[in-house]
Design a protein around this motif. Structure first.
Motif, PDB file in Angstrom:
ATOM      1  N   GLN A 124       0.827  -1.219   0.000  1.00 13.12           N
ATOM      2  CA  GLN A 124       0.000   0.000   0.000  1.00 13.12           C
ATOM      3  C   GLN A 124       0.858   1.265   0.000  1.00 13.12           C
ATOM      4  OE1 GLN A 124      -4.036  -0.227   1.915  1.00 13.12           O
ATOM      5  NE2 GLN A 124      -3.016  -1.780   3.165  1.00 13.12           N
ATOM      6  N   THR A 125       2.038   1.192   0.602  1.00 12.79           N
ATOM      7  CA  THR A 125       2.964   2.323   0.521  1.00 12.79           C
ATOM      8  C   THR A 125       3.445   2.489  -0.922  1.00 12.79           C
ATOM      9  OG1 THR A 125       3.714   2.019   2.806  1.00 12.79           O
ATOM     10  CG2 THR A 125       5.167   3.257   1.342  1.00 12.79           C
ATOM     11  N   LYS A 126       3.793   1.383  -1.548  1.00 16.10           N
ATOM     12  CA  LYS A 126       4.291   1.420  -2.935  1.00 16.10           C
ATOM     13  C   LYS A 126       3.230   1.933  -3.910  1.00 16.10           C
ATOM     14  CE  LYS A 126       6.452  -1.424  -6.499  1.00 16.10           C
ATOM     15  NZ  LYS A 126       6.691  -2.799  -6.984  1.00 16.10           N
ATOM     16  N   ALA A 127       1.954   1.727  -3.570  1.00 21.09           N
ATOM     17  CA  ALA A 127       0.855   2.150  -4.456  1.00 21.09           C
ATOM     18  C   ALA A 127       0.614   3.657  -4.422  1.00 21.09           C
ATOM     19  CB  ALA A 127      -0.422   1.413  -4.064  1.00 21.09           C
ATOM     20  N   LEU A 128       1.244   4.356  -3.477  1.00 22.97           N
ATOM     21  CA  LEU A 128       1.014   5.806  -3.357  1.00 22.97           C
ATOM     22  C   LEU A 128       1.867   6.594  -4.357  1.00 22.97           C
ATOM     23  CD1 LEU A 128       0.982   6.006   0.557  1.00 22.97           C
ATOM     24  CD2 LEU A 128      -0.999   6.181  -0.971  1.00 22.97           C
ATOM     25  N   PRO A 129       1.419   7.783  -4.782  1.00 20.06           N
ATOM     26  CA  PRO A 129       2.099   8.555  -5.836  1.00 20.06           C
ATOM     27  C   PRO A 129       3.308   9.347  -5.345  1.00 20.06           C
ATOM     28  CG  PRO A 129       0.148   9.746  -5.135  1.00 20.06           C
ATOM     29  CD  PRO A 129       0.163   8.470  -4.343  1.00 20.06           C
ATOM     30  N   TRP A 130       4.325   8.673  -4.836  1.00 15.02           N
ATOM     31  CA  TRP A 130       5.496   9.355  -4.281  1.00 15.02           C
ATOM     32  C   TRP A 130       6.226  10.215  -5.298  1.00 15.02           C
ATOM     33  CZ3 TRP A 130       5.829   9.485   0.798  1.00 15.02           C
ATOM     34  CH2 TRP A 130       5.168   8.494   1.534  1.00 15.02           C
ATOM     35  N   GLU A 131       6.204   9.779  -6.559  1.00 12.79           N
ATOM     36  CA  GLU A 131       6.915  10.520  -7.605  1.00 12.79           C
ATOM     37  C   GLU A 131       6.320  11.914  -7.839  1.00 12.79           C
ATOM     38  OE1 GLU A 131       3.460   8.484  -9.501  1.00 12.79           O
ATOM     39  OE2 GLU A 131       4.982   7.881  -8.023  1.00 12.79           O
ATOM     40  N   THR A 132       5.081  12.122  -7.401  1.00 16.86           N
ATOM     41  CA  THR A 132       4.445  13.442  -7.503  1.00 16.86           C
ATOM     42  C   THR A 132       5.174  14.461  -6.635  1.00 16.86           C
ATOM     43  OG1 THR A 132       2.324  12.309  -7.770  1.00 16.86           O
ATOM     44  CG2 THR A 132       2.227  14.643  -7.269  1.00 16.86           C
ATOM     45  N   TYR A 133       5.767  13.979  -5.539  1.00 15.19           N
ATOM     46  CA  TYR A 133       6.370  14.872  -4.552  1.00 15.19           C
ATOM     47  C   TYR A 133       7.900  14.774  -4.480  1.00 15.19           C
ATOM     48  CZ  TYR A 133       1.484  14.495  -3.186  1.00 15.19           C
ATOM     49  OH  TYR A 133       0.108  14.469  -3.216  1.00 15.19           O
ATOM     50  N   GLU A 163      11.318   1.531  -4.465  1.00 14.42           N
ATOM     51  CA  GLU A 163      10.816   0.738  -5.611  1.00 14.42           C
ATOM     52  C   GLU A 163       9.887   1.569  -6.489  1.00 14.42           C
ATOM     53  OE1 GLU A 163      11.641  -2.450  -6.583  1.00 14.42           O
ATOM     54  OE2 GLU A 163      13.224  -2.140  -5.110  1.00 14.42           O
ATOM     55  N   ARG A 164       9.011   2.314  -5.844  1.00 11.30           N
ATOM     56  CA  ARG A 164       8.059   3.150  -6.597  1.00 11.30           C
ATOM     57  C   ARG A 164       8.800   4.235  -7.400  1.00 11.30           C
ATOM     58  NH1 ARG A 164       2.280   3.870  -7.636  1.00 11.30           N
ATOM     59  NH2 ARG A 164       2.153   5.956  -8.494  1.00 11.30           N
ATOM     60  N   LEU A 165       9.744   4.919  -6.767  1.00  4.39           N
ATOM     61  CA  LEU A 165      10.453   6.016  -7.440  1.00  4.39           C
ATOM     62  C   LEU A 165      11.333   5.495  -8.572  1.00  4.39           C
ATOM     63  CD1 LEU A 165      11.471   8.334  -4.440  1.00  4.39           C
ATOM     64  CD2 LEU A 165       9.584   8.638  -6.050  1.00  4.39           C
TER      65      LEU A 165
END
Length: 376
Positions: A78-87, A121-123
């Protein structure tokens, strides 16, 4: 282009409603008040304005996500599913801090590690990075806070806590936080045209905060914030917020504010702090014992955080000061008196029952804020 975000103004215990009022007065609505925080949606331009203007909040945080997490796998996914790259940009530096209360995921170091790995991983995926992230750019402090199995993920926009106004050149042994000092004043109905006294001023925090409020000077005007360099907050939003603060400051408002203390060293520190705050000679400082206090005007306000007498050997001396103050203020019935202390017998020693009292915490010390309303 306008872009809405969910923001959290964090607050010390007992100050949540005051912080919420400040947020509403800045024009933000649908405010949700909870223990230790005030949550609301706003345009990104609110980030500069809130950091500049909030007098009683600890920090302004950006909420990235909130969800139930009973396992480490759920926390990761659920952390990985968040739009971190937006910030957070490709080279953003993002340490992860954490806390966990009454939750199945109680190991804070494990939670921090999993959140960090999920964001990496997300970024990497969204920024198209094959190897590792450099983390050599702007600073983004991420927090994972889990309470009763609900995970809240935020990024701190303030940097240093908002109580760090930038004017404190020196302090005494137990300095009052600037945010709490501002709250004590906001819990009165004092305005800049009325006399204001702190007879136990220490390093001058209450009197300085009163001067900033009296002239409507934004408390964050002389400091920097972590989010000032973030690329997704337009520079124009910061410029506009600082221009607004400059326009709304009422530097022509005359003030009658005095700080007294028995210790000449504290008076010297208070004077230096006031100068650093840009207040020049606006606040008067004088070495004096409380028993020599003689208010000269009517309808004034006395707001103070006197010694509590918690150390062995200090109690009798402190109680004598409380008694002296009570006798003096009974001769000045038009004055309103506001005293913060942990001394449970304060009203008895002062010689009068408070019109109102409010439970507050000075750091980890449980105190009462005794309010005696003057006769008008």
């Amino acid at each position: 282009m306008k872009r809405n975000v969910t923001l959290i103004a964090t607050a010390a215990m007992g100050l949540e409603s005051i912080v919420a009022n400040e947020v509403r007065n800045l024009g933000y609505e649908d405010v949700e008040v909870d223990n230790g925080r005030v949550t609301f949606d706003a345009d990104v331009s609110a980030i500069p304005r809130l950091n500049l203007w909030l007098r009683t909040a600890d920090r302004v945080k950006l909420q990235v996500g909130k969800f139930k997490a009973l396992t480490f796998d759920e926390l990761f996914e659920q952390t990985k599913a968040l739009p971190w790259e937006t910030y957070i940009p490709e080279d953003g530096e993002f340490p992860v801090v954490g806390k966990s209360v009454k939750s199945k995921l109680y190991s804070v170091p494990d939670c921090q590690s999993i959140v960090k790995k999920a964001i990496v991983e997300r970024l990497k995926q969204k920024h198209g990075v094959a190897s590792w992230l450099k983390e050599s750019g702007d600073f983004f402090r991420v927090e994972i806070a889990i309470h009763k199995d609900t995970a809240l993920l935020t990024i701190d926009t303030s940097g240093q806590g908002l109580h760090k106004r930038g004017y404190r050149t020196g302090q005494g042994e137990a300095p009052l936080k600037e945010t709490l000092a501002a709250a004590l004043i906001q819990l009165t109905n004092w305005t800049g045209d009325k006399p204001f006294v702190d007879p136990f001023c220490g390093s001058g925090t209450i009197a300085i905060e009163a001067a900033l409020i009296g002239q409507n000077i934004a408390p964050g005007f002389n400091r920097e914030f972590a989010s000032e360099s973030w690329g997704w907050i337009p520079q124009s939003a910061w410029d506009k917020a600082f221009e607004e603060a400059e326009d709304l400051a009422n530097y022509d408002q005359p003030l009658n504010i005095t700080g007294y203390d028995i210790d000449h060293r504290m008076i010297e520190i208070a004077q230096a702090n006031a100068l650093e705050a840009g207040l020049g000679e606006l606040v008067q400082w004088k070495q004096m014992q409380v028993k020599d206090l003689r208010p000269k005007q009517e309808n004034g306000y006395l707001v103070s955080n006197p010694p509590y007498g918690e150390r062995i050997g200090e109690r009798k001396e402190v109680e004598t000061m409380y008694r002296d103050l009570g006798m003096i203020m009974r001769d000045n019935p038009t004055w309103s008196v506001y005293i913060l202390t942990s001394h449970s017998d304060f009203e008895t020693i002062y010689g009068q029952k408070a019109s109102k009292k409010r439970k507050l915490f000075n750091g980890f010390i449980r105190t009462d804020y005794y309010q005696f309303f003057g006769k008008r």
